[in-house]
Write a protein that holds these residues in place. Structure first.
Motif, PDB file in Angstrom:
ATOM      1  N   ASP A 104       0.820  -1.012   0.019  1.00 30.58           N
ATOM      2  CA  ASP A 104       0.005  -0.022   0.181  1.00 30.58           C
ATOM      3  C   ASP A 104       0.894   1.281   0.035  1.00 30.58           C
ATOM      4  OD1 ASP A 104      -2.154  -1.652   0.014  1.00 30.58           O
ATOM      5  OD2 ASP A 104      -2.755  -1.264   2.233  1.00 30.58           O
ATOM      6  N   LEU A 105       2.017   1.253   0.799  1.00 25.53           N
ATOM      7  CA  LEU A 105       2.878   2.284   0.623  1.00 25.53           C
ATOM      8  C   LEU A 105       3.343   2.701  -0.564  1.00 25.53           C
ATOM      9  CD1 LEU A 105       4.710   4.750   1.974  1.00 25.53           C
ATOM     10  CD2 LEU A 105       6.245   2.665   2.677  1.00 25.53           C
ATOM     11  N   MET A 106       4.055   1.497  -1.196  1.00 26.80           N
ATOM     12  CA  MET A 106       4.539   1.672  -2.618  1.00 26.80           C
ATOM     13  C   MET A 106       3.448   2.182  -3.714  1.00 26.80           C
ATOM     14  SD  MET A 106       7.624   1.229  -1.830  1.00 26.80           S
ATOM     15  CE  MET A 106       8.571   0.869  -3.339  1.00 26.80           C
ATOM     16  N   ASP A 107       2.266   2.003  -3.388  1.00 26.31           N
ATOM     17  CA  ASP A 107       1.172   2.173  -4.441  1.00 26.31           C
ATOM     18  C   ASP A 107       0.495   3.546  -3.989  1.00 26.31           C
ATOM     19  OD1 ASP A 107       1.512  -0.308  -5.741  1.00 26.31           O
ATOM     20  OD2 ASP A 107      -0.110  -1.102  -4.430  1.00 26.31           O
ATOM     21  N   ALA A 108       0.841   4.119  -2.908  1.00 30.99           N
ATOM     22  CA  ALA A 108       0.271   5.348  -2.727  1.00 30.99           C
ATOM     23  C   ALA A 108       0.684   6.592  -3.384  1.00 30.99           C
ATOM     24  CB  ALA A 108       0.804   5.796  -1.031  1.00 30.99           C
ATOM     25  N   GLY A 109      -0.263   7.421  -3.522  1.00 29.06           N
ATOM     26  CA  GLY A 109       0.097   8.692  -4.421  1.00 29.06           C
ATOM     27  C   GLY A 109       1.182   9.746  -3.718  1.00 29.06           C
ATOM     28  N   SER A 110       0.961   9.552  -2.404  1.00 30.24           N
ATOM     29  CA  SER A 110       1.896  10.231  -1.554  1.00 30.24           C
ATOM     30  C   SER A 110       2.428   9.346  -0.672  1.00 30.24           C
ATOM     31  CB  SER A 110       1.098  11.683  -0.654  1.00 30.24           C
ATOM     32  OG  SER A 110       2.046  12.198   0.141  1.00 30.24           O
ATOM     33  N   LYS A 111       3.667   8.970  -0.641  1.00 26.08           N
ATOM     34  CA  LYS A 111       4.162   8.048   0.155  1.00 26.08           C
ATOM     35  C   LYS A 111       4.479   8.680   1.430  1.00 26.08           C
ATOM     36  CE  LYS A 111       5.962   5.277  -3.545  1.00 26.08           C
ATOM     37  NZ  LYS A 111       4.824   5.844  -4.349  1.00 26.08           N
ATOM     38  N   GLY A 112       4.843  10.048   1.511  1.00 23.82           N
ATOM     39  CA  GLY A 112       5.151  10.620   2.703  1.00 23.82           C
ATOM     40  C   GLY A 112       3.777  10.659   3.705  1.00 23.82           C
ATOM     41  N   LYS A 113       2.762  11.219   3.280  1.00 25.13           N
ATOM     42  CA  LYS A 113       1.402  11.111   3.691  1.00 25.13           C
ATOM     43  C   LYS A 113       1.053   9.703   4.235  1.00 25.13           C
ATOM     44  CE  LYS A 113      -0.470  15.118   1.695  1.00 25.13           C
ATOM     45  NZ  LYS A 113      -1.619  15.779   0.778  1.00 25.13           N
ATOM     46  N   PHE A 114       1.193   8.438   3.303  1.00 23.10           N
ATOM     47  CA  PHE A 114       0.839   7.362   4.010  1.00 23.10           C
ATOM     48  C   PHE A 114       1.669   6.842   5.110  1.00 23.10           C
ATOM     49  CE2 PHE A 114       0.866   2.698   3.869  1.00 23.10           C
ATOM     50  CZ  PHE A 114      -0.149   2.440   3.595  1.00 23.10           C
ATOM     51  N   LEU A 115       2.906   7.497   5.015  1.00 23.18           N
ATOM     52  CA  LEU A 115       4.023   6.827   6.049  1.00 23.18           C
ATOM     53  C   LEU A 115       3.398   7.812   7.428  1.00 23.18           C
ATOM     54  CD1 LEU A 115       6.783   5.496   6.902  1.00 23.18           C
ATOM     55  CD2 LEU A 115       7.610   7.563   6.325  1.00 23.18           C
ATOM     56  N   SER A 116       3.184   8.886   7.282  1.00 21.22           N
ATOM     57  CA  SER A 116       2.594   9.498   8.559  1.00 21.22           C
ATOM     58  C   SER A 116       1.377   9.067   9.286  1.00 21.22           C
ATOM     59  CB  SER A 116       2.533  11.100   8.086  1.00 21.22           C
ATOM     60  OG  SER A 116       3.740  11.791   8.306  1.00 21.22           O
ATOM     61  N   SER A 117       0.556   8.792   8.165  1.00 17.26           N
ATOM     62  CA  SER A 117      -0.872   8.259   8.616  1.00 17.26           C
ATOM     63  C   SER A 117      -1.071   6.843   9.158  1.00 17.26           C
ATOM     64  CB  SER A 117      -1.911   8.754   7.709  1.00 17.26           C
ATOM     65  OG  SER A 117      -1.741   8.059   6.507  1.00 17.26           O
ATOM     66  N   LYS A 118      -0.182   5.842   8.290  1.00 11.56           N
ATOM     67  CA  LYS A 118      -0.401   4.464   8.522  1.00 11.56           C
ATOM     68  C   LYS A 118       0.678   3.818   9.143  1.00 11.56           C
ATOM     69  CE  LYS A 118      -4.485   4.572   6.142  1.00 11.56           C
ATOM     70  NZ  LYS A 118      -5.459   4.664   6.936  1.00 11.56           N
ATOM     71  N   ILE A 119       1.846   4.323   9.296  1.00 12.94           N
ATOM     72  CA  ILE A 119       2.966   3.509   9.823  1.00 12.94           C
ATOM     73  C   ILE A 119       3.670   4.160  10.995  1.00 12.94           C
ATOM     74  CG2 ILE A 119       5.426   2.861   9.047  1.00 12.94           C
ATOM     75  CD1 ILE A 119       4.067   2.420   6.153  1.00 12.94           C
ATOM     76  N   LYS A 120       4.006   5.610  10.786  1.00 15.32           N
ATOM     77  CA  LYS A 120       4.803   6.056  11.981  1.00 15.32           C
ATOM     78  C   LYS A 120       4.439   5.802  13.429  1.00 15.32           C
ATOM     79  CE  LYS A 120       7.452   9.884   9.648  1.00 15.32           C
ATOM     80  NZ  LYS A 120       7.584  11.341   9.663  1.00 15.32           N
ATOM     81  N   ASN A 121       3.034   5.897  13.331  1.00 20.83           N
ATOM     82  CA  ASN A 121       2.540   5.715  15.058  1.00 20.83           C
ATOM     83  C   ASN A 121       1.825   4.294  15.232  1.00 20.83           C
ATOM     84  OD1 ASN A 121       2.985   8.240  15.936  1.00 20.83           O
ATOM     85  ND2 ASN A 121       1.341   9.185  14.725  1.00 20.83           N
ATOM     86  N   SER A 122       2.174   3.484  14.191  1.00 17.50           N
ATOM     87  CA  SER A 122       1.502   2.309  14.405  1.00 17.50           C
ATOM     88  C   SER A 122       2.435   1.161  14.387  1.00 17.50           C
ATOM     89  CB  SER A 122       0.509   1.892  13.147  1.00 17.50           C
ATOM     90  OG  SER A 122      -0.465   2.818  12.893  1.00 17.50           O
ATOM     91  N   TYR A 123       3.738   1.475  14.286  1.00 17.80           N
ATOM     92  CA  TYR A 123       4.681   0.255  14.227  1.00 17.80           C
ATOM     93  C   TYR A 123       5.936   0.848  15.063  1.00 17.80           C
ATOM     94  CZ  TYR A 123       1.759  -1.810  10.806  1.00 17.80           C
ATOM     95  OH  TYR A 123       0.788  -2.293   9.984  1.00 17.80           O
ATOM     96  N   THR A 124       6.505  -0.267  15.832  1.00 17.26           N
ATOM     97  CA  THR A 124       7.796   0.073  16.557  1.00 17.26           C
ATOM     98  C   THR A 124       8.794   0.503  15.343  1.00 17.26           C
ATOM     99  OG1 THR A 124       7.503  -1.534  18.166  1.00 17.26           O
ATOM    100  CG2 THR A 124       9.540  -0.760  17.985  1.00 17.26           C
ATOM    101  N   TYR A 125       9.733   1.322  15.676  1.00 12.24           N
ATOM    102  CA  TYR A 125      10.855   1.899  14.759  1.00 12.24           C
ATOM    103  C   TYR A 125      12.195   2.334  15.442  1.00 12.24           C
ATOM    104  CZ  TYR A 125       9.937   6.846  15.771  1.00 12.24           C
ATOM    105  OH  TYR A 125       9.949   7.865  16.505  1.00 12.24           O
ATOM    106  N   ARG A 126      13.216   2.418  14.769  1.00 11.92           N
ATOM    107  CA  ARG A 126      14.370   2.902  15.622  1.00 11.92           C
ATOM    108  C   ARG A 126      15.068   3.666  14.222  1.00 11.92           C
ATOM    109  NH1 ARG A 126      19.110  -1.845  15.547  1.00 11.92           N
ATOM    110  NH2 ARG A 126      18.717  -2.550  13.506  1.00 11.92           N
ATOM    111  N   LYS A 127      15.688   4.769  14.734  1.00 11.20           N
ATOM    112  CA  LYS A 127      16.553   5.414  13.560  1.00 11.20           C
ATOM    113  C   LYS A 127      17.934   4.955  13.580  1.00 11.20           C
ATOM    114  CE  LYS A 127      17.959  10.108  12.473  1.00 11.20           C
ATOM    115  NZ  LYS A 127      17.993  11.481  12.857  1.00 11.20           N
ATOM    116  N   ILE A 128      18.244   4.501  12.366  1.00 15.33           N
ATOM    117  CA  ILE A 128      19.659   3.978  12.026  1.00 15.33           C
ATOM    118  C   ILE A 128      20.771   4.956  12.034  1.00 15.33           C
ATOM    119  CG2 ILE A 128      21.024   2.645  10.425  1.00 15.33           C
ATOM    120  CD1 ILE A 128      18.729   0.918  11.989  1.00 15.33           C
ATOM    121  N   ASN A 129      20.480   6.203  11.225  1.00 15.57           N
ATOM    122  CA  ASN A 129      21.464   7.422  11.028  1.00 15.57           C
ATOM    123  C   ASN A 129      20.570   8.548  10.730  1.00 15.57           C
ATOM    124  OD1 ASN A 129      20.830   7.081   8.367  1.00 15.57           O
ATOM    125  ND2 ASN A 129      22.883   6.419   8.058  1.00 15.57           N
TER     126      ASN A 129
END
Length: 68
Positions: A43-68
């Motif tokens: 769904d992210l790869m198909d999204a018209g706006s990848k930044g908006k999809f990342l913000s709304s569907k991924i950032k606050n829903s999945y554990t993450y870590r910053k690599i650099n």
């Protein structure tokens, strides 16, 4: 992890392997998001706006870590 360049004002490339999503931003930041189902990645790869999809569907829903 192999990345694919994407057309986005914020995101340079995206990689996905074994439910781990990697996002490389044009600013140089690299983030890993864990336990991301393949359908969310697609769904992210198909999204018209990848930044908006990342913000709304991924950032606050999945554990993450910053690599650099």
């Amino acid at each position: 992890m192999k990345h694919q360049d994407v057309s986005s004002s914020n995101i340079k490339s995206i990689g996905y392997e074994s439910e781990t999503l990697e996002v490389l931003f044009h600013s140089g930041g690299l983030y890993q998001y864990f336990d991301v189902p393949s359908n969310i990645y697609q769904d992210l790869m198909d999204a018209g706006s990848k930044g908006k999809f990342l913000s709304s569907k991924i950032k606050n829903s999945y554990t993450y870590r910053k690599i650099n």
